[in-house]
Write an enzyme that holds these catalytic residues in place. Sequence first.
Site: not given
Length: 765
Positions: A38, A84, A128
């Site tokens: 991470r 993931h 978007y």
Amino acid sequence: MSSVTDDPNIEFQNLAEPLRRAIGERYLTYALSTIMHRALPDVRDGLKPVHRRILYAMRELRLNSSGGYRKSAKISGDVMGNYHPHGDGAIYDAMARLAQEFNVRYPLVDGQGNFGNVDGDNPAASRYTEARMTAFAEALLEGLDENAVDFRPNYDGTLSEPVVLPAAFPNLLANGSSGIAVGMATNIPPHNIGQLCDACIHLAKARNSDRVRDDTLIDCVQGPDFPTGGVVVEPREAIAEAYRTGRGGFRTRATWNVEDLGRGQWQIVVTEIPYQVQKSRLIERLAEAIQTRKIPVLADVRDESADDIRIVLEPRSRNVAPDVLMNMAFRTTDLEVRFSLNMNVLIDGVTPKVASLKDVLRAFLDHRREVLQRRSKFRLDKIDHRLEVLEGFVTAFLNLDRVIDIIRYDEDPKPALMREDWSKEHARATSEKDYESPSPGDGELSEVQVDAILNMRLRSLRRLEELELRKEFDELTRERADLEDLLESEGLQWKAIVGQLRDARTKFGDERRTRFGEAVEIEDVPLEAMIDREPVTVVCSRMGWIRAMSGHVDLSRAFKFKDGDGPRHVFHAETTDRLLLLGANGRFYTLSAANLPGGRGMGEPVRLMVDLPNECEIVALLVHRPGQRLLVASSAGFGFVVPEDEVVAQTRAGKQVLNVKSDAAAVVCRPVDGDHVAAVGQNRKMLLFPVADLPEMSRGKGVRLQKYRDGGLSDARTFELSQGLAWLDPAGRTRTVKELDNWQGSRATAGRMAPRGFPQDNRFT
């Protein structure tokens, strides 16, 4: 009953050790997961797992830099579903950052739509926006189809993902990285890719990294190259030490220039801001500094940015030097920041280590060498397979009639072709030809060769096709020899890596954006020196309304005030002066004469300029004279002498100087201009004593000036004993008394009744 009831300590002892071990094991597992999967990047490709999976998923979706875009929601969904298993919001945020040119020096994602801006605005929702890979990302992925790196199963075992990317350039230093793990963190700035390639080339040519000096690598890399530009003002010695140890920092300043507006007017324009500084937040900090007067020489700030950064700073006076203004702004706002360097990375994807610049480049080169070897072996296997097929094709061409007979008449042609001894046929056929053909080996065709012959198209049975196959065979043979030489020679391997780095430098190299400079510390010039010196008349009313009239007007003239108000303090000053105001609470406040409202109206309440409580009256208002001393005293009869330089306040809240109790108030503040003190109480008794009897303090209650049975101190002043004591009578005439033996005494005594003719209000003026 249970053992817990009988003896609680027994149950506690049985559980304590397993619980401690269980917590330790689980926390260690969590810590390792955070560090490896991470927070810390891999030194080889410079990516964290989420970024690596994003790029790999985009590759699987065929989102090449020359192709079309796909919805970001589709990309983040595939990453989450296949590789993931975390929140899609975190995945989209990570992908959006890879597309932000103000955050990433060499963007790996080409975004279409609102992906945020330097003001700190967030990207639009993933539904978007659209995205695809950039050429930089493709360079990181180049070689995945050629067994360049290892693959591992994804989280559910249904797919596979790369452990690390091949990485054609040192992405860790090119784009930088930051993260916080358990007990460790990393923070790496971006660098110029051309300079990084130069450093890698130098290191690769040396082969033995121990012989390469750190200073040589630093000469190549020079320092960070931030996407937002700016100027690094860190000394070279500090930069070199940071790269040698992997820890340090870089002071970065904004880029600015002076625009001439004509007629002596000018303004400062900031064109580049430090890395990771939000422009909107920077504007807010500048505006706050103007309001709180942390930068007193700055009058206004405007954001005129469009596609480029353009922040305009207007000086309060044209007399101020631009360097002085910017030096104050650098100290006060984020126009100067310090980027901390902490190159804590994963070596080989497993071991966290704070690496130096040489360590990082060496690890990248070792990775590139391994990638080169694996790709070469993969290509060698492909060539061997193709050569085997070509040998079969040539054998078929030389024995075309026999091959056709077997295929045509044999019920199972594949075993028949494999059983046939083609060595005799090969010798006979080549004797009839005027060229040498490849040998079929042991005379039998392999299964791979037979399958290729059976799958051959009839139209390939042409003389031209045969010649092309022979030409391909010769070219592959030469390539195979070159690959074998490459795998056997370390020198050839490093030579090939140098060539790849030169290609990357040619393709991706660009000019530096961040420059280097020297942080010249300039002493702050007093505010008075930056203001045009002009005479003014300061007028303050009893109710605390203050104004400054232009010029030195007659102090005896009548001034206009609000109804019910009247004059209290009227005196001459200059715009460069600072004014000292003492409140009844014993606090001193500082005002600038240049900032007082004009004299056309009634002025403004002084309580809007300083934090003077409404219930506190203004005891004194005077011009600050550096080096002068003041006599301050309270109504309780206590006082002392204080240097004026000690009472100047730097904030609106003022500075507490005279400590007074709740039933007392400050009543006296006069310059010390004599050798004796004259104190008069509310009982009209007067006492004269030497100024030397009073202590000089910067803050406190003071000592007793005069003793009172009833009432307190009314007024006090200093004077020259040899010239006598003077005061104003009710008619405004000055009266002087030189015979003062009757009133002289020791400090803190009661004194005697004031001389005949002393004002009834018990004040000297």
